[in-house]
Motif scaffolding. Structure first.
Motif, mmCIF file in Angstrom:
data_model
loop_
_atom_site.group_PDB
_atom_site.id
_atom_site.type_symbol
_atom_site.label_atom_id
_atom_site.label_comp_id
_atom_site.label_asym_id
_atom_site.label_seq_id
_atom_site.Cartn_x
_atom_site.Cartn_y
_atom_site.Cartn_z
ATOM 1 N N THR A 440 0.838 -1.192 0.000
ATOM 2 C CA THR A 440 0.000 0.000 0.000
ATOM 3 C C THR A 440 0.875 1.245 0.000
ATOM 4 O O THR A 440 1.750 1.397 0.862
ATOM 5 C CB THR A 440 -0.926 0.024 1.230
ATOM 6 N N VAL A 441 0.636 2.119 -0.965
ATOM 7 C CA VAL A 441 1.376 3.376 -1.078
ATOM 8 C C VAL A 441 0.481 4.491 -0.534
ATOM 9 O O VAL A 441 -0.668 4.624 -0.939
ATOM 10 C CB VAL A 441 1.753 3.663 -2.542
ATOM 11 N N TYR A 442 1.013 5.273 0.378
ATOM 12 C CA TYR A 442 0.198 6.305 1.010
ATOM 13 C C TYR A 442 1.049 7.520 1.332
ATOM 14 O O TYR A 442 2.284 7.485 1.262
ATOM 15 C CB TYR A 442 -0.475 5.769 2.278
ATOM 16 N N GLU A 443 0.371 8.577 1.695
ATOM 17 C CA GLU A 443 1.045 9.836 2.009
ATOM 18 C C GLU A 443 1.358 9.887 3.490
ATOM 19 O O GLU A 443 0.481 9.828 4.342
ATOM 20 C CB GLU A 443 0.141 11.012 1.618
ATOM 21 N N GLY A 444 2.647 9.964 3.813
ATOM 22 C CA GLY A 444 3.072 9.995 5.199
ATOM 23 C C GLY A 444 3.208 11.412 5.721
ATOM 24 O O GLY A 444 2.787 12.382 5.079
ATOM 25 N N THR A 449 5.980 10.192 0.379
ATOM 26 C CA THR A 449 5.408 8.881 0.056
ATOM 27 C C THR A 449 5.946 7.806 0.977
ATOM 28 O O THR A 449 7.157 7.719 1.218
ATOM 29 C CB THR A 449 5.722 8.527 -1.403
ATOM 30 N N LYS A 450 5.046 6.959 1.466
ATOM 31 C CA LYS A 450 5.411 5.814 2.289
ATOM 32 C C LYS A 450 4.805 4.557 1.673
ATOM 33 O O LYS A 450 3.799 4.624 0.966
ATOM 34 C CB LYS A 450 4.909 5.981 3.732
ATOM 35 N N VAL A 451 5.403 3.417 1.991
ATOM 36 C CA VAL A 451 4.921 2.134 1.486
ATOM 37 C C VAL A 451 4.755 1.186 2.662
ATOM 38 O O VAL A 451 5.662 1.045 3.489
ATOM 39 C CB VAL A 451 5.894 1.530 0.449
ATOM 40 N N SER A 452 3.583 0.562 2.750
ATOM 41 C CA SER A 452 3.308 -0.351 3.855
ATOM 42 C C SER A 452 4.113 -1.627 3.707
ATOM 43 O O SER A 452 4.319 -2.123 2.603
ATOM 44 C CB SER A 452 1.817 -0.692 3.906
ATOM 45 N N LEU A 453 4.559 -2.163 4.840
ATOM 46 C CA LEU A 453 5.278 -3.428 4.848
ATOM 47 C C LEU A 453 4.612 -4.424 5.790
ATOM 48 O O LEU A 453 4.014 -5.394 5.371
ATOM 49 C CB LEU A 453 6.745 -3.204 5.261
ATOM 50 N N ASP A 454 4.689 -4.152 7.089
ATOM 51 C CA ASP A 454 4.174 -5.101 8.071
ATOM 52 C C ASP A 454 2.765 -4.782 8.535
ATOM 53 O O ASP A 454 2.128 -5.584 9.204
ATOM 54 C CB ASP A 454 5.102 -5.129 9.300
ATOM 55 N N GLU A 455 2.253 -3.596 8.214
ATOM 56 C CA GLU A 455 0.912 -3.225 8.657
ATOM 57 C C GLU A 455 0.298 -2.279 7.640
ATOM 58 O O GLU A 455 0.993 -1.632 6.858
ATOM 59 C CB GLU A 455 0.962 -2.573 10.038
ATOM 60 N N TRP A 456 -1.055 -2.204 7.654
ATOM 61 C CA TRP A 456 -1.751 -1.324 6.734
ATOM 62 C C TRP A 456 -1.758 0.100 7.297
ATOM 63 O O TRP A 456 -1.775 0.295 8.517
ATOM 64 C CB TRP A 456 -3.186 -1.786 6.523
ATOM 65 N N LYS A 460 -7.644 6.151 5.381
ATOM 66 C CA LYS A 460 -8.829 5.450 4.888
ATOM 67 C C LYS A 460 -8.872 5.433 3.366
ATOM 68 O O LYS A 460 -9.274 4.433 2.760
ATOM 69 C CB LYS A 460 -10.093 6.119 5.448
ATOM 70 N N ASP A 461 -8.473 6.540 2.721
ATOM 71 C CA ASP A 461 -8.502 6.590 1.265
ATOM 72 C C ASP A 461 -7.568 5.544 0.660
ATOM 73 O O ASP A 461 -7.880 4.931 -0.363
ATOM 74 C CB ASP A 461 -8.108 7.983 0.772
ATOM 75 N N SER A 462 -6.410 5.354 1.283
ATOM 76 C CA SER A 462 -5.459 4.370 0.770
ATOM 77 C C SER A 462 -5.968 2.952 0.944
ATOM 78 O O SER A 462 -5.710 2.075 0.121
ATOM 79 C CB SER A 462 -4.107 4.526 1.480
ATOM 80 N N LEU A 463 -6.702 2.717 2.024
ATOM 81 C CA LEU A 463 -7.214 1.377 2.301
ATOM 82 C C LEU A 463 -8.490 1.060 1.530
ATOM 83 O O LEU A 463 -8.858 -0.108 1.416
ATOM 84 C CB LEU A 463 -7.488 1.224 3.800
ATOM 85 N N PHE A 464 -9.154 2.085 1.011
ATOM 86 C CA PHE A 464 -10.463 1.865 0.405
ATOM 87 C C PHE A 464 -10.448 0.819 -0.711
ATOM 88 O O PHE A 464 -11.343 -0.036 -0.765
ATOM 89 C CB PHE A 464 -11.050 3.178 -0.109
ATOM 90 N N PRO A 465 -9.470 0.831 -1.641
ATOM 91 C CA PRO A 465 -9.475 -0.212 -2.674
ATOM 92 C C PRO A 465 -9.403 -1.617 -2.093
ATOM 93 O O PRO A 465 -10.047 -2.538 -2.605
ATOM 94 C CB PRO A 465 -8.228 0.117 -3.510
#
Length: 679
Positions: A440-444, A449-456, A460-465
């Motif tokens: 998951t790529v999201y705005e930190g 830009t940050k990328v999820s590794l071990d946790e989501w 909410k917008d990033s998780l919506f898909p």
């Protein structure tokens, strides 16, 4: 080489992603402007198939540009690669330091330079000017302490005097910051050895050259490591980056394309078209000259031959592309035909279902996209399929959701031969059976830009898909599974399941095992959900509490082939009260005990104690209690809390359920079984 993980730094809105593990197929999910494209483009330039390097002016983080760009050669993309057995053998033969190497880390900087480290770690220092000066000084000290054999003192004295003078001169001539060449050290060794003519002289002077031999050996090891570095860079996989801007046009005006290519050679819109001409092996200037002769009257044999050659090239390339695309695509057989009509180059497409030729631009957007991508893939990878990593930025956006799902299966197939990473914000491009492939790529913090590794991420917008993909998967399983009963809300589901358990534990029949209960989340959702149920050719029924049905809903059910007694059932059919809900099938005492546990301040005398069939009030039991609680206590009645407690009590002590309640639910379940089996 197999890419195991990568890292992007100092690129546009990306400060540092950290190390991101990847597999053969990895999905990057995120909303627009989250940085997915930046990550892909930065990574692609580690070894770009299109040859495009980094541009600090356009790509270095803008807020840091003025103060930091000149400080150092900033790293951008790094990759950790696993070497295959052949590569391990080759690199061990090149450098003795690399005999046990299994992994290599490669980083590319803004200047285009590479830095390489190995696992296990190896290294050797470059020979510097101070190293050589120290070796010469050691030789000088050794020479000063030499002793001659008996009778040889005068000869040795002359040798020492000459060598000391020579070495002092050489030491003083060494530039402090200059690069040391192996030839220079070899010349020093030869100069020392040339002073010895007799065996005793060789025996005395050989130890003098040992420090210099060690430097030569060190340089040879260093050269071997540098050769290993060159091998690694030469064998890096090609990164083929592709986005929507590269989709080809089916009708190309050759003179315009040539002019644009010469004036703006880096334009993304020209990339796939240029690959098309390269794949056809046509010289653009030759095409332009042929076009200038198209109105010639005389029959020029040279032009005639060139035209014939062009036709053969077009035919050969068309057949080759048809064959390769069919093997790669693995779906409907597509046939391509390349054609030049005057100044226009055209791509015609037909298939096994319809042999009629249609311009490429009239085919589906998905076919246009994948044809264009495959052209770029073929040409820029040089047909080296197993030496390329594919980076697809938002593929399949124009495709129908079911086609998007098929695309992910297609990606899974071709990732067996090439690692493939794609970015998306579509839930239909996410394979929930392989969540380990999803990043998951999201705005930190600070907008980076940050990328999820071990946790989501918490965004909410990033998780919506992902949430939408999960909901879709659940819906798919729900819609095609068993005989469906749609109820209004979750509390209906809880109480129906609890009473089904109670009946069976008392030795009575309950719901048929094929019945699947689905809460609609309110009566407003009943119609679309019922439509989806019936469209899947599965028996479906609807169970309603009549009082809460919105105006106009019941009128719409007959048009959907739902009507009372045929796909449609009311709780009021069981207890003959118009506003009855599921709570009215229970005895007042059982239900009220649960109400009192949730609302202990509600007085017993405020609740009607008559059974549902004895009350004249047409309202449901839950509606009466809700009104009392809201009017007398100023609280909102949380119906689900009472239903949850009631279902627990039923499952804990099914033997305590009164016979009248059991009989009512038994009749209800008989009706549900009949309804869902005949719908």
């Amino acid at each position: 080489m197999q890419l195991a993980e990568f890292r992007v730094q100092n690129y546009k809105i990306v400060e540092d992603t950290g190390w991101i593990p990847v597999q053969n197929l990895t999905t990057f999910v995120g909303k627009n402007e989250s940085g997915k494209s930046a990550i892909f483009r930065a990574l692609s330039k580690l070894n770009p198939s299109d040859g495009e390097g980094y541009d600090g002016l356009k790509e270095f983080p803008r807020q840091r540009y003025a103060s930091e760009i000149t400080r150092t050669d900033w790293p951008v993309a790094s990759g950790r690669f696993e070497l295959n057995p052949d590569e391990q053998r080759d690199i061990a033969a090149i450098s003795e330091l690399c005999r046990d190497i299994t992994h290599v880390e490669v980083t590319r900087h803004y200047t285009g330079s590479y830095s390489i480290t190995y696992q296990p770690d190896v290294g050797v220092d470059l020979v510097t000017s101070p190293d050589l000066i120290y070796a010469i000084e050691s030789a000088i000290e050794h020479i000063r302490n030499l002793f001659a054999p008996e009778g040889k003192g005068d000869i040795l004295g002359r040798i020492k005097e000459g060598l000391l003078s020579f070495l002092e001169e050489q030491k003083n001539a060494i530039p402090v910051d200059g690069q040391i060449q192996k030839r220079h050290i070899s010349d020093l060794i030869n100069a020392i050895k040339s002073r010895a003519n007799e065996p005793w002289q060789h025996e005395i002077l050989d130890p003098v050259t040992e420090p210099m031999y060690r430097l030569v050996r060190q340089m040879e090891i260093y050269e071997g490591l540098m050769a290993a570095n060159r091998y690694v860079i030469e064998h890096l996989p090609k990164f083929v980056y592709f986005d929507q801007y590269n989709v080809i046009e089916s009708a190309i005006h050759i003179p315009t394309f040539i002019a644009t290519l010469k004036s703006h050679p880096d334009s993304p819109g020209l990339r796939a078209t240029n690959c098309l001409f390269r794949h056809v092996n046509l010289d653009l200037d030759q095409l332009d000259r042929l076009g200038s002769h198209k109105n010639a009257v005389d029959d020029n044999p040279i032009i005639r031959r060139q035209v014939d050659e062009r036709s053969i090239l077009l035919s050969t390339a068309s057949n080759l592309m048809t064959k390769k695309f069919e093997d790669w695509w693995g779906q409907r057989r597509i046939r391509f035909r390349y054609d030049i009509d005057g100044d226009y180059f055209r791509v015609w497409v037909s298939d096994d279902l319809d042999p009629s030729e249609i311009e490429l631009e009239q085919r589906s957007a998905g076919l246009q996209y994948f044809f264009s991508f495959y052209l770029v893939f073929l040409v820029e990878s040089g047909d080296a399929y197993h030496d390329s990593i594919l980076l697809l930025d938002e593929p399949g956006l124009q495709l129908h959701p079911t086609a998007q799902q098929q695309t992910t299966k297609f990606f899974d197939r071709i990732s067996k031969g090439n690692q493939l990473f794609f970015s998306t914000h579509s839930p239909f491009m996410i394979d929930l059976d392989h969540l380990d492939r999803v990043r998951t790529v999201y705005e930190g913090p600070g907008g980076t830009t940050k990328v999820s590794l071990d946790e989501w991420p918490a965004d909410k917008d990033s998780l919506f898909p992902l949430e939408a993909a999960l909901a879709t998967k659940i819906a798919e399983k729900t819609l095609v599974c068993g005989n469906q009963l749609i109820v209004e809300d979750t509390h209906d589901l809880w109480l129906l399941q609890a009473m089904n358990y109670a009946l069976r534990s008392r030795g009575k029949s309950g719901l048929d095992s094929s019945v699947r209960i689905t809460p609609a989340g309110g009566t407003a959702n009943l119609i679309p959900l019922a439509l989806m149920m019936t469209s899947n050719k599965k028996p479906a029924g609807v169970l309603l509490s009549g009082k809460t049905v919105p105006d106009g809903v019941l009128e719409k059910f007959p048009a959907m082939h739902f009507k009372e007694g045929h796909g449609l059932l009311f709780y009021s059919n069981i207890i003959h009260k118009k506003g009855a809900g599921i709570e009215d099938l229970f005895s007042p005492d059982l239900y009220f005990r649960c109400v009192k546990e949730i609302y202990p301040d509600l007085l017993l005398g405020q609740v009607p104690e008559k059974s549902p069939t004895e009350r004249n009030d047409e309202r449901g039991f839950a509606s009466i209690i809700a009104e009392m609680i809201e009017r007398k206590q100023g609280e909102h009645f949380e119906r689900w809390r009472v239903a949850e407690l009631l279902s627990d009590r039923i499952c804990e002590s099914p033997q305590n359920i009164d016979d009248e309640t059991l009989e009512r639910f038994s009749r209800l379940f008989d009706e549900i079984n009949r309804l869902t089996s005949n719908s």
